[in-house]
Structure formats: C-alpha cells, structure tokens
Write an enzyme that holds these catalytic residues in place. Structure first.
Site: not given
Ligand code: CAA
Length: 296
Positions: A147, A170, A150, A104
């Site tokens: 998500g 999360e 999921e 998400a």
């Molecule tokens: N939401 C918003 N933005 C996100 C995102 C997310 N879930 N995942 C990645 N992005 C964005 C980053 O902020 C970044 O944006 P900018 O270029 O504007 O800075 C861009 O995508 C690229 O990400 P990274 O620079 O971090 O790229 P990376 O290759 O170093 O890492 C990644 C990739 C491992 C996916 C890392 O971005 C990450 O850990 N993302 C978050 C994953 C996460 O926590 N997901 C759970 C979300 S909560 C949820 O889903 C609840 C549920 O149960 C429904």
C-alpha cells in the site's frame, strides 16, 4: 476505520507539507500500532525560502514536535482541507528516512474475512488521495511497499531518496495488491516489469524506479524533503487554476483513449483562453515582466 488505516504502520512517519500560508491544525489522528509514538495531532505551518510552503508536522502529548506518524484519517482530512484552502498550491507527502510506508498492517489483517472486506469496502478510503485536485508530491525515502507503493503512485509526482525501495510484496502474503498495484504500476512501468514485481514481490531501487519512469528524480536521502518543497514552491509560482486544469488533463491520459484524451486536452487548452491568468501570463511574457497570477 478500515485496516488500510494502518498503511503507515511501523516505519512510516508521514509528513504532509503544503505550499500555503496559514498555520492550522489539520486533523486529529490515532496512534500508530507499532511506532509506540505519542503523536496526536497533524499541524500545518509555513516553511520554504519564500515562506509559501506550509509544512505539516505533529505535536506530541508532551508538546514536542516530530514528523507525522501514519495518519490515515489525518491525511484524508488534511487533503480535503487543503483542497478547500485557496492559499495552498501543492502538497508534499513524505515519511521517515527508513520508510515512506511499509504497507497495510499485516498483523491486523490476519483475521479479516472476505465478507468483512466486502461489507467494509476495504481500501476504498484511499480514493481521496487520487481525487485531490491540487498537485501532490510523494517524497519517498526508504521502503514504499504494498500500500505504500500504491499510495506513492496515487500522488502526481514521485521524488525518491537514493536509498528508496519500491515493491508490491503482497504475493508473499498470499494476496494481491488492492489499491492500484496491478493497475497503476502496469500503466507506468509496462506489463513485463509490473508482472515481474507483482509475481515475485521483488523490490526495485530508486535508480531503477527513475529509469522506469516511476520516480521523476532521485536525490540524496537527506536532501529529499528540501527538493520536494522546492518543487512544490515552483508549482506554487504558477496559476493554481491553470495548474489544476493541467493536472486534470495529464490524468485524463490514464483514463481514456488517445483520441478522447487529445480532444479533452484541446478543449481544456481552449478553455484557458477564458481565464484572466492566461491573458496575464501571455501579456507578462510580451512585456518582459513576471506574471502576476490571480488564480482567476
Ligand atoms: N504490517 C505490520 N507490521 C509491519 C509491517 C506491515 N506492513 N511492516 C513492518 N512491520 C513491523 C514488523 O513486523 C516489525 O515489528 P516487530 O518489531 O514488532 O517485530 C517492525 O515493523 C520492523 O520490521 P522488520 O523487523 O521486518 O524490519 P526490517 O528493516 O528487517 O524490514 C521491511 C523492513 C522490509 C519493511 C519488512 O518489515 C517488510 O517486508 N514488511 C512487510 C511489507 C509488506 O509486505 N507490505 C505489504 C502489506 S499488504 C498491503 O499493503 C496490501 C495492499 O495492497 C494495501
């Protein structure tokens, strides 16, 4: 639309592919928040060796084609349409090489409140994926996080590219999984591993996912889509009526006790004897010829 609509944010270029025949515009969808893409439409067309796999792709405002970007509305609408379309046998859901889906949209969720989540029934839209009667294959390359993991688990079969990573991160955001991460994952990989993943946020590799039974197959990343389509085609050679009953029976194993599940399975097995396709399948075997299923 709820924030979960942004589940495919950033890296998730999702492609819906279907075993089917007729090209069609499946749904219009809004732009990804961070992809910066111009893609506006989800379209389905025909692919696969036997030309019985329909492939969904997007079309940009410039008229160029590319894989679909994170359509929330698009996926729900497309799944509903595929469910109604008799020519569709199976569906493949995939993303880009970098990510199936990174979860998400965290930045969008920052300001959300408890009452907004309750009143908007946040995340409820995704029940549609798990409710789809036709088989859905998740072809996971790159990250399937939060998500995204999921969503993959809502599908029926997961094929993983060899660089895929699965996780429920999360906990690091001060929240917990909200679309099945603590429930489906636990049923698939067991309490200890699910607990470890949910409490640490650590990711697991494609190879580990296969070992744990989360993914049924790991293939080189560049062959993932072709393998998933091949699987959809194979399912598509069978009676779609019986495939539907079989999917329902396997899913019942997750919803009920063993005794109730066995009773459901036995009755469903008996029910296949009221279908033309059961008769045809057994007759074709006895006559040493391929079955000609009519889905009746
Ligand atoms: N939401 C918003 N933005 C996100 C995102 C997310 N879930 N995942 C990645 N992005 C964005 C980053 O902020 C970044 O944006 P900018 O270029 O504007 O800075 C861009 O995508 C690229 O990400 P990274 O620079 O971090 O790229 P990376 O290759 O170093 O890492 C990644 C990739 C491992 C996916 C890392 O971005 C990450 O850990 N993302 C978050 C994953 C996460 O926590 N997901 C759970 C979300 S909560 C949820 O889903 C609840 C549920 O149960 C429904």
């Amino acid at each position: 639309m709820a924030n979960f609509a942004k589940i495919f944010a950033s890296r998730a270029q999702n492609v819906l592919q279907t075993a089917g025949r007729q090209p069609q515009v499946a749904a219009r969808f809004s732009r990804s928040v961070s992809s910066g893409s111009n893609w506006e439409f989800i379209k389905t067309d025909v692919t696969g060796e036997k030309k019985n796999v329909g492939r969904d792709h997007t079309e940009s405002s410039q008229g160029t084609e590319c894989p679909l970007q994170r359509p929330h509305e698009g996926i729900s609408t497309a799944l509903q349409q595929f469910s109604k379309d008799k020519s569709i046998a199976a569906i493949v859901l995939t993303g880009s090489e970098k990510a199936f889906a990174a979860g998400a949209d965290i930045k969008e969720m920052v300001g959300n409140t408890y009452s907004q989540c309750i009143q908007g029934n946040f995340l409820n839209d995704w029940v549609e994926v798990a409710r789809t009667q036709k088989p859905i294959i998740a072809a996971v390359n790159g990250y399937a996080l939060g998500g995204g993991c999921e969503l993959a688990m809502m599908c029926d079969i997961i094929y993983a590219g060899d660089k895929a990573k699965f996780g429920q991160p999360e906990i690091a955001l001060g929240t917990i999984p909200g679309a099945g991460g603590t429930q489906r994952l636990t049923r698939v990989v067991g309490k200890s591993k699910a607990m470890e993943m949910c409490l640490t946020g650590n990711m697991i590799s494609a190879q580990e996912a296969e070992k744990l039974g989360l993914a049924s197959k790991v293939v080189p990343a560049d062959q993932l889509l072709a393998e998933a389509i091949k699987l959809a085609e194979k399912i598509g050679t069978h009676s779609s009526l019986i495939v539907q009953l079989c999917k329902e029976s396997v899913n019942t194993a997750y919803e009920t006790t063993l005794q109730e599940g066995l009773k459901f399975e036995r009755r469903t097995f008996h029910a296949t004897f009221s279908t033309a396709d059961r008769k045809e399948g057994m007759t074709a075997f006895a006559e040493k010829r391929p079955a000609n299923f009519t889905n009746e």
